[in-house]
Motif scaffolding. Structure first.
Motif, short mmCIF file in Angstrom:
data_model
loop_
_atom_site.label_atom_id
_atom_site.label_comp_id
_atom_site.label_asym_id
_atom_site.label_seq_id
_atom_site.Cartn_x
_atom_site.Cartn_y
_atom_site.Cartn_z
N GLU A 229 -82.55 85.93 102.03
CA GLU A 229 -83.97 86.32 102.54
C GLU A 229 -84.70 87.12 101.62
O GLU A 229 -85.66 87.03 101.39
CB GLU A 229 -84.13 86.32 104.14
CG GLU A 229 -83.88 85.33 104.84
CD GLU A 229 -83.51 85.50 106.49
OE1 GLU A 229 -83.97 84.66 107.11
OE2 GLU A 229 -83.30 86.83 106.83
N TYR A 230 -83.77 88.20 101.73
CA TYR A 230 -84.59 89.52 101.10
C TYR A 230 -84.65 89.25 99.52
O TYR A 230 -85.72 89.55 98.81
CB TYR A 230 -83.58 90.87 101.28
CG TYR A 230 -83.91 91.97 100.67
CD1 TYR A 230 -84.95 92.61 101.45
CD2 TYR A 230 -83.33 92.80 99.58
CE1 TYR A 230 -85.78 93.79 100.84
CE2 TYR A 230 -84.07 94.12 99.28
CZ TYR A 230 -85.05 94.42 99.68
OH TYR A 230 -85.52 95.68 99.27
N GLU A 231 -83.62 88.69 99.02
CA GLU A 231 -83.61 88.19 97.46
C GLU A 231 -84.89 87.23 97.30
O GLU A 231 -85.42 87.34 96.37
CB GLU A 231 -82.23 87.40 97.15
CG GLU A 231 -82.24 87.12 95.55
CD GLU A 231 -80.73 86.67 95.18
OE1 GLU A 231 -80.83 85.47 95.13
OE2 GLU A 231 -79.83 87.29 95.41
N ASN A 232 -85.14 86.08 98.18
CA ASN A 232 -86.05 85.29 98.17
C ASN A 232 -87.42 85.89 98.02
O ASN A 232 -88.54 85.81 97.21
CB ASN A 232 -86.28 84.25 99.03
CG ASN A 232 -85.01 83.19 98.92
OD1 ASN A 232 -84.55 82.99 97.90
ND2 ASN A 232 -84.79 82.56 100.14
N LEU B 8 -91.67 89.06 92.53
CA LEU B 8 -91.69 89.33 91.01
C LEU B 8 -92.70 87.89 90.47
O LEU B 8 -93.18 88.16 89.44
CB LEU B 8 -90.39 89.30 90.68
CG LEU B 8 -89.44 90.55 90.79
CD1 LEU B 8 -88.17 90.31 90.54
CD2 LEU B 8 -89.89 91.58 90.26
N ASP B 9 -92.36 86.93 90.96
CA ASP B 9 -93.24 85.79 90.59
C ASP B 9 -94.67 86.05 90.74
O ASP B 9 -95.45 85.67 89.80
CB ASP B 9 -92.63 84.47 91.15
CG ASP B 9 -91.35 83.97 90.82
OD1 ASP B 9 -90.69 84.42 89.82
OD2 ASP B 9 -90.82 83.14 91.71
N ALA B 10 -95.01 86.67 91.86
CA ALA B 10 -96.47 86.75 91.92
C ALA B 10 -97.12 87.69 91.04
O ALA B 10 -98.44 87.69 90.72
CB ALA B 10 -96.59 87.12 93.47
N LEU B 11 -96.32 88.72 90.69
CA LEU B 11 -96.69 89.60 89.70
C LEU B 11 -97.18 89.23 88.42
O LEU B 11 -97.86 89.80 87.46
CB LEU B 11 -95.89 90.75 89.80
CG LEU B 11 -95.73 91.76 90.88
CD1 LEU B 11 -94.75 92.88 91.06
CD2 LEU B 11 -97.31 92.20 91.34
N LYS C 180 -84.98 86.02 87.11
CA LYS C 180 -86.16 86.09 86.66
C LYS C 180 -86.77 86.75 85.43
O LYS C 180 -87.80 86.58 84.90
CB LYS C 180 -87.11 86.83 87.83
CG LYS C 180 -87.10 86.40 89.18
CD LYS C 180 -87.58 85.08 89.22
CE LYS C 180 -87.54 84.52 90.66
NZ LYS C 180 -88.20 83.39 90.90
N GLY C 181 -85.75 87.24 84.68
CA GLY C 181 -85.66 87.65 83.29
C GLY C 181 -86.14 89.16 83.09
O GLY C 181 -86.83 89.65 82.14
#
Length: 186
Positions: free
Chosen positions: A101-104, A110-113, A138-139
């Motif tokens: 859950e924490y990883e998600n 990170l995606d939202a930024l 996520k790169g």
């Protein structure tokens, strides 16, 4: 002497009549003055009574207003304390999520930024193992350097660091969250 006595009696009678007239006039004037003074005194007493009542109402209203203000302050303080507890509980829940859950959550952050790939991401010592996979997927690059935060991450962009720790996010968003929580709770 009778004539003298008659004249004296006549003068005395006229004097008595005149004295009676003067006394009657004086009594009338005294009564009018007393009546006028009494009316004036009653008017002044009534005026002072009204002023005292008005001052009493003002003092009472002021005390009520002060008491209401104190009650509102106490209520506001209690609401702020409750909202602070809610925010602290939210941070605790985020920090106690399972690894998956924490990883998600971190991945979604990170995606939202919408950061450029390859940026260096710094995390706490305890999160280094938990977040290594998601950061690389996520790169981004997981920094060798760790930071003293209780959850979240810091993005390093050259010499500039952007703090996305849970505590920093809560601080930045606190006002908005307080209004939202207040609408929900109250």
């Amino acid at each position: 002497m009778n004539d003298g006595k008659i004249i004296i009696d006549k003068i005395m009678a006229e004097a008595d009549t005149e004295i009676q007239a003067i006394l009657t006039q004086a009594k009338r004037e005294t009564d009018e003055l007393q009546k006028s003074a009494k009316e004036k005194m009653e008017k002044e007493a009534d005026r002072y009574r009204r002023l005292a009542e008005e001052e009493g109402r003002k003092a009472h209203a002021k005390e009520i207003s002060a008491a209401e203000m104190d009650a509102k302050k106490a209520l506001l303080q209690e609401k702020q304390n409750l909202l602070e507890e809610v925010l602290q509980e939210a941070v605790k829940r985020l920090e106690s999520l399972s690894d998956e859950e924490y990883e998600n959550v971190i991945g979604n952050m990170l995606d939202a930024l919408k950061l450029e790939q390859g940026k260096e991401i710094m995390v706490s010592e305890k999160d280094k193992r938990r977040l290594a996979n998601i950061i690389s997927r996520k790169g981004f690059v997981l920094s060798n350097k760790t930071v003293q935060i209780d959850g979240g991450f810091i993005v390093k962009n050259g010499d500039i660091e952007y703090n996305y720790s849970f505590a920093a996010i809560m601080t930045v968003q606190k006002e908005e969250m307080q209004m939202t929580a207040a609408n929900i709770l109250f």
